[in-house]
Structure formats: C-alpha cells, structure tokens
Enzyme design. Structure first.
Site, PDB file in Angstrom:
ATOM      1  N   GLU A 155       0.817  -1.207   0.000  1.00  0.00           N
ATOM      2  CA  GLU A 155       0.000   0.000   0.000  1.00  0.00           C
ATOM      3  C   GLU A 155       0.853   1.259   0.000  1.00  0.00           C
ATOM      4  O   GLU A 155       1.855   1.345   0.718  1.00  0.00           O
ATOM      5  CB  GLU A 155      -0.902   0.007   1.240  1.00  0.00           C
ATOM      6  N   GLU A 256     -12.801   2.600   4.326  1.00  0.00           N
ATOM      7  CA  GLU A 256     -11.792   2.871   5.352  1.00  0.00           C
ATOM      8  C   GLU A 256     -11.853   4.353   5.710  1.00  0.00           C
ATOM      9  O   GLU A 256     -10.893   5.086   5.547  1.00  0.00           O
ATOM     10  CB  GLU A 256     -10.397   2.473   4.849  1.00  0.00           C
TER      11      GLU A 256
END
Length: 272
Positions: A155, A256
């Site tokens: 990520e 998220e």
C-alpha cells in the site's frame, strides 16, 4: 452519485470501533454488509493465543460476514507506526513471527488478501538497508500468503499524514510489488489502491487507475478532505470506482473512513 456496481466491505478498525472487536462483525451485518476487513486487531501481540483467534473467527461466522482483507502485524496502528517489516531488530522479528499466524487465520476464514505495511524510515539506518530487509520480509509474506490462497498487498500511504513512510505514490508501491514478484516468482503481490491516500498526495487518480488497475488487488476509499464517508468531501468517488470497473477491477472496495458524528451506523446514507 451512484455506487451500484461496486462490492463494498467495512473496515472494522475504523468503523464500529465504539463496540468491542467481537461485536463489530454483527454490527456490520446489521448495517447491510456481508464482508469486512481489519487492520491487525491485536496491536501489542503479533502471535495471539488460539482462544483470541477462535473468538474472532466465531464472531465472523456467527454474523455471516466474510473477512476479505487483513493486515499483517504493523506495530502501533492506529498510532505512530506504519508497519514493521522494514524496521531492523525486534519489530521486523515480530512481523516475521506474525506472518504464519495471520496467513493461517486468513486461510481458515477464506480471506483473499493480506496487507503488509512497509514501515517508516528510521533515523540512523541506511534506507537501502531497510529496503533490503523489506524485500526479504515481503517475499517471506508473499510465500505464506500464496500457501493460504491469498494475495499480498503493498500500500501507498500519504506524505502529509505519514511523512516518514517511503511509499507515498502509486508508482513507488507498484515498484515494490514488481520486486516482490520477481523475487518469489509467485506473481501474487498486488497494489492496494487507496483513493484517499493517493488524493492526499495530489496524484492524478484517473491516470493511476488507467496505469495500475490490472496490478490492483484491493481498493479502499474515503472522501477528501476529512477522510469521511463518500459525499462529505470533494472526491468523485462513484466516478472513480466506475473507471476502475471499466478498467477491469472486479474486487472489493474497503470503506476505510472515519465514522460520522452520528456514529458508524449513521454513515451509510450514501449507499444505493
């Protein structure tokens, strides 16, 4: 704004955190979700005992929610840390101890993606030394993920909020993905494309999607500014997810984002 074709899961490390961990899957199910994701839930324990793992598995199964994304141990997150795998010494050892535990748990619940946060730069340590350690540990994690039937996610975060994290562009994260795949020959490392983090970095999001959708194993969203629910900021999230679908991405999209003032369950009014 239309999100009709996306498959959404709820990140239970940001949403429903007003509840104990084992009550969050049922809360997500009550809000209409059948899939969830988690950061490593036990920040101080990379190798929790069987009872804690069994408790989480049972909570997921009882709620009818599938775990579709799980972070490996990443240090204090939420908190100052952004991963452990590139930190020489005790933290990378904790990461390596966690890898088989997380991978075995993922396999037991059919979780298809394991996220390995890279870790911050450390004063007094050569970045090249950290990168060498990171590649070694990412390859180790990729092999474990493969045995569990999962992909390994890498990520990119954002520089304003994570100034010591070295992967703060889509390109830098995809370069690491390519190095891991070259090292293992497994081709199971993938890019975690987080539209909030990339927007905070000022990236051209349609260009990122066009270039890297085929290398993407998971997507996460939050609006910007504010990291709130879709519609609370200025990002054209429905349009961007449509571009991802048009580019061939058919996987999950993790919610998220921070809960609304009315609580986690009140923050889903944007859904179709």
């Amino acid at each position: 704004m239309s999100f009709t074709d996306a498959r959404f899961d709820v990140n239970l490390s940001l949403l429903f955190t007003e509840l104990p961990l084992l009550e969050r899957p049922a809360a997500a199910a009550a809000a209409g979700f059948d899939a969830v994701e988690l950061w490593w839930p036990w920040v101080d324990d990379p190798t929790p005992d069987r009872a804690r793992l069994d408790g989480l598995r049972s909570a997921l199964e009882a709620a009818g929610t599938r775990l579709v994304g799980l972070n490996f141990y990443a240090g204090q997150l939420p908190g100052p840390d952004r991963g452990a795998l590139s930190l020489p010494g005790a933290e990378s050892e904790r990461f390596r101890a966690n890898v088989p535990v997380a991978a075995e748990f993922a396999a037991s619940v059919g979780c298809p993606a394991l996220n390995a946060l890279y870790g911050n730069r450390i004063d007094g340590v050569d970045p090249a030394e950290q990168d060498e350690l990171a590649l070694e540990n990412l390859a180790f994690a990729a092999r474990a993920a493969s045995e569990a039937g999962a992909v390994l996610l890498v990520e990119a975060l954002n520089a304003p909020e994570s100034p010591r994290y070295p992967l703060v562009s889509a390109e830098s994260a995809v370069e690491v993905v390519d190095r891991v795949n070259a090292a293992t020959g497994l081709d199971n490392a993938r890019f975690l494309l987080d539209l909030y983090h990339l927007s905070m970095n000022g990236e051209d999001l349609p260009s990122v999607i066009k270039r890297f959708a085929a290398r993407t194993g998971h997507v996460q969203i939050a609006d910007n500014p504010g990291r709130g629910a879709p519609g609370t900021g200025a990002l054209p999230l429905a349009e961007l997810l449509g571009q991802l679908r048009a580019s061939g991405y058919t996987g999950w999209t993790g919610l998220e984002y921070k809960p609304s003032a009315g609580g986690s369950a009140a923050g889903f009014g944007w859904r179709p």
